[in-house]
Design a protein around this motif. Structure first.
Motif, short mmCIF file in Angstrom:
data_model
loop_
_atom_site.label_atom_id
_atom_site.label_comp_id
_atom_site.label_asym_id
_atom_site.label_seq_id
_atom_site.Cartn_x
_atom_site.Cartn_y
_atom_site.Cartn_z
N SER A 28 22.21 22.27 -7.50
CA SER A 28 22.01 20.95 -8.12
C SER A 28 20.57 20.88 -8.62
N ARG A 29 20.30 19.90 -9.45
CA ARG A 29 18.92 19.72 -9.88
C ARG A 29 18.12 19.08 -8.74
N ILE A 30 16.82 19.28 -8.77
CA ILE A 30 15.94 18.67 -7.79
C ILE A 30 15.70 17.22 -8.18
N GLU A 31 15.94 16.32 -7.23
CA GLU A 31 15.77 14.90 -7.49
C GLU A 31 14.79 14.31 -6.49
N ALA A 32 14.07 13.28 -6.92
CA ALA A 32 13.06 12.64 -6.09
C ALA A 32 13.47 11.21 -5.75
N ASN A 53 0.81 -1.21 0.00
CA ASN A 53 0.00 0.00 0.00
C ASN A 53 0.85 1.27 0.00
N LYS A 54 0.38 2.28 -0.74
CA LYS A 54 1.13 3.54 -0.86
C LYS A 54 1.33 4.26 0.47
N LYS A 55 0.46 3.97 1.45
CA LYS A 55 0.59 4.67 2.74
C LYS A 55 1.88 4.27 3.45
N HIS A 56 2.54 3.21 3.00
CA HIS A 56 3.79 2.76 3.60
C HIS A 56 5.03 3.31 2.86
N PHE A 57 4.79 4.29 1.97
CA PHE A 57 5.89 4.93 1.25
C PHE A 57 5.86 6.42 1.50
N CYS A 58 7.02 7.02 1.53
CA CYS A 58 7.16 8.47 1.62
C CYS A 58 7.92 8.94 0.38
N VAL A 59 7.47 10.04 -0.19
CA VAL A 59 8.17 10.63 -1.32
C VAL A 59 9.03 11.78 -0.81
N GLY A 60 10.28 11.77 -1.18
CA GLY A 60 11.19 12.85 -0.80
C GLY A 60 11.80 13.49 -2.02
N ILE A 61 11.94 14.80 -1.98
CA ILE A 61 12.67 15.50 -3.05
C ILE A 61 13.76 16.34 -2.39
N ARG A 62 14.88 16.51 -3.13
CA ARG A 62 16.04 17.14 -2.52
C ARG A 62 16.87 17.89 -3.56
N ALA A 63 17.46 19.00 -3.10
CA ALA A 63 18.42 19.73 -3.92
C ALA A 63 19.46 20.36 -2.99
N TYR A 64 20.62 20.70 -3.54
CA TYR A 64 21.65 21.42 -2.80
C TYR A 64 21.59 22.90 -3.17
N PHE A 65 21.82 23.75 -2.15
CA PHE A 65 21.80 25.20 -2.35
C PHE A 65 23.07 25.81 -1.76
N ASP A 66 23.55 26.87 -2.40
CA ASP A 66 24.62 27.70 -1.85
C ASP A 66 24.01 28.88 -1.11
N ASN A 67 24.72 29.36 -0.10
CA ASN A 67 24.41 30.63 0.57
C ASN A 67 23.05 30.66 1.25
N LYS A 108 -2.66 20.20 -5.02
CA LYS A 108 -3.16 20.80 -6.26
C LYS A 108 -2.04 21.14 -7.23
N GLU A 109 -0.78 21.05 -6.78
CA GLU A 109 0.32 21.39 -7.68
C GLU A 109 1.42 20.35 -7.60
N ASN A 110 2.24 20.34 -8.60
CA ASN A 110 3.38 19.43 -8.67
C ASN A 110 4.26 19.60 -7.43
N LEU A 111 4.81 18.48 -6.92
CA LEU A 111 5.58 18.53 -5.67
C LEU A 111 6.82 19.41 -5.80
N VAL A 112 7.47 19.38 -6.94
CA VAL A 112 8.65 20.22 -7.16
C VAL A 112 8.26 21.70 -7.17
N THR A 113 7.16 22.02 -7.84
CA THR A 113 6.67 23.40 -7.88
C THR A 113 6.31 23.87 -6.48
N PHE A 114 5.66 22.99 -5.72
CA PHE A 114 5.29 23.29 -4.34
C PHE A 114 6.52 23.55 -3.49
N PHE A 115 7.56 22.73 -3.63
CA PHE A 115 8.82 22.88 -2.90
C PHE A 115 9.47 24.22 -3.19
#
Length: 410
Positions: free
Chosen positions: A270-274, A180-194, A242-249
């Protein structure tokens, strides 16, 4: 296709698989480690190494912990900063007293560096052979042996350990049912300077915004001025947005009143990766048919904190103990392997049940705000939060409704 004969076949050379191999190395067993990637390789992660990881390193033979301290690029971290939905924060050190000449209780370390460090230690042992760039295409039990087929080789062994991640071939062999999907978490990540980071002791930062509950956004300082930034949200909740997870982030870090000042001068480096995290709330067999599941393949990510590396390494330690006993007794039956499930249940799953209760309570912004507000003024509550990382009984206090009633009137 080349036939290869071993005592044990480990699929996956991440922290779970390498911890297992390194703990088995002194036994002299013939060990194959099959890895689909070629090292060094990156891994989408928050890059936080907590106390469980440090303790597991200390137990790996041949000074693995001391070598890690001296050989690996990393940033020491002394605690966690929780930001409540009301945007008040609470600093929770990993230790009551943490200004010490001793090594830090936790570190921020790029997974590319940490995993490569563990991977390179495999080369110290002549009884461990590593096969990189080998994707497993078939696992099959043949009489009293297990066969693992890749593109170039056909491996035979007494046991197979599946440490091959969330999309594990070993888990599909052992447990082909859909989870079941409730047992998964989606994570997105990027690196930032400053990114503005006010905490001098490199506390990792978990920001529980109302828009994300019971998930959170993380801000983790890394080396060379980079900051690892991401968010985690349960997979079954993603489609409700209501919006894409990357856009929301990106909108959060640019527009949210708490975050936008921190990112005013930041540059995305870096690029945003999921990635997908398999949570420890799933119930599934983790042993049987001459197979053990470890790490993400076994759904061992803490449902509240997202901790995965320490649990993966713990599963490698537990598996090593059970496998040693199997070879000592020449018993590879399902009954013998069942000890692995029992030990995982005792050491990890019981803790996950507590974390799952805390996750459910974390849906309430009111309760989260209450605890943070009270803890900022009350040393007893702060001590419970500090101690919960080492003491399961303290952690369980946070799941009891009566505790919140008592806190409310303190």
């Amino acid at each position: 296709m080349t036939k290869q004969d071993f005592d044990i076949i480990i699929i996956g050379a991440g922290p779970a698989g390498t911890t297992l191999a390194l703990n088995l190395a002194p036994t002299g067993l013939r060990i194959a480690v099959i890895e689909k990637e070629v090292f060094p390789r990156d891994k989408i992660c928050g890059d936080a190494l907590g106390g469980k990881v440090m303790n597991a390193l200390k137990r790996i033979p041949d000074n693995a912990y001391n070598d890690f301290l001296h050989q690996v690029n990393k940033t020491p971290s002394w605690g966690i900063r929780f930001v409540a939905p009301n945007l008040k924060f609470l600093d929770v050190p990993f230790k009551l007293t943490y200004h010490s000449p001793e090594p830090a209780p936790g570190y921020l370390c790029r997974r590319r560096d940490f995993d490569y460090y563990l991977f390179n230690r495999l080369k110290k042992y002549p009884n461990i052979r590593v096969f990189q760039g080998e994707k497993v295409i078939l696992i099959k039990k043949i009489h009293e042996r297990i066969m693992v087929e890749s593109g170039n080789n056909c491996f035979y062994g007494n046991l197979v350990a599946g440490a091959d991640g969330v999309h594990s071939s070993a888990r599909k062999f052992l447990h082909p049912e859909t989870i079941n999907k409730k047992h998964f978490c989606v994570g997105i990540r990027a690196y930032f300077d400053n990114v503005s980071y006010p905490e001098p002791d490199h506390f990792i930062e978990l920001v529980f915004l109302k828009e994300l509950l019971p998930g959170y956004l993380w801000i983790f300082p890394s080396e060379n001025g980079l900051t690892n930034v991401g968010l985690g949200i349960r997979q079954d909740k993603v489609k409700q947005g209501k919006e894409n997870l990357v856009t929301f982030f990106l909108r959060l870090i640019k527009e949210h009143p708490f975050l936008c000042p921190r990112f005013k001068n930041a540059r995305q480096a870096s690029r945003i990766e999921a990635h997908t995290l398999p949570l420890g709330t799933a119930s599934l067999p983790r042993s049987g048919n001459r197979t053990l599941l470890l790490g993400d393949a076994a759904f061992l990510v803490d449902p509240f904190t997202g901790e995965g590396i320490g649990n993966a390494m713990a599963s490698g330690e537990i598996a090593a103990k059970v496998i040693k006993n199997c070879f000592n007794t020449n018993d590879f039956s399902d009954q013998a392997l069942k000890q692995y499930d029992c030990d995982i249940q005792r050491r990890l799953i019981a803790e996950f049940k507590t974390s799952a209760k805390i996750q459910r309570l974390a849906k309430s912004a009111f309760l989260f705000d209450l605890i943070v507000n009270k803890a900022r003024k009350n040393q007893e509550i702060r001590n419970i939060l500090i101690g919960m990382y080492d003491d399961e009984n303290l952690k369980k206090k946070l799941t009891r409704p009566g505790y919140y009633l008592r806190v409310l009137f303190q």
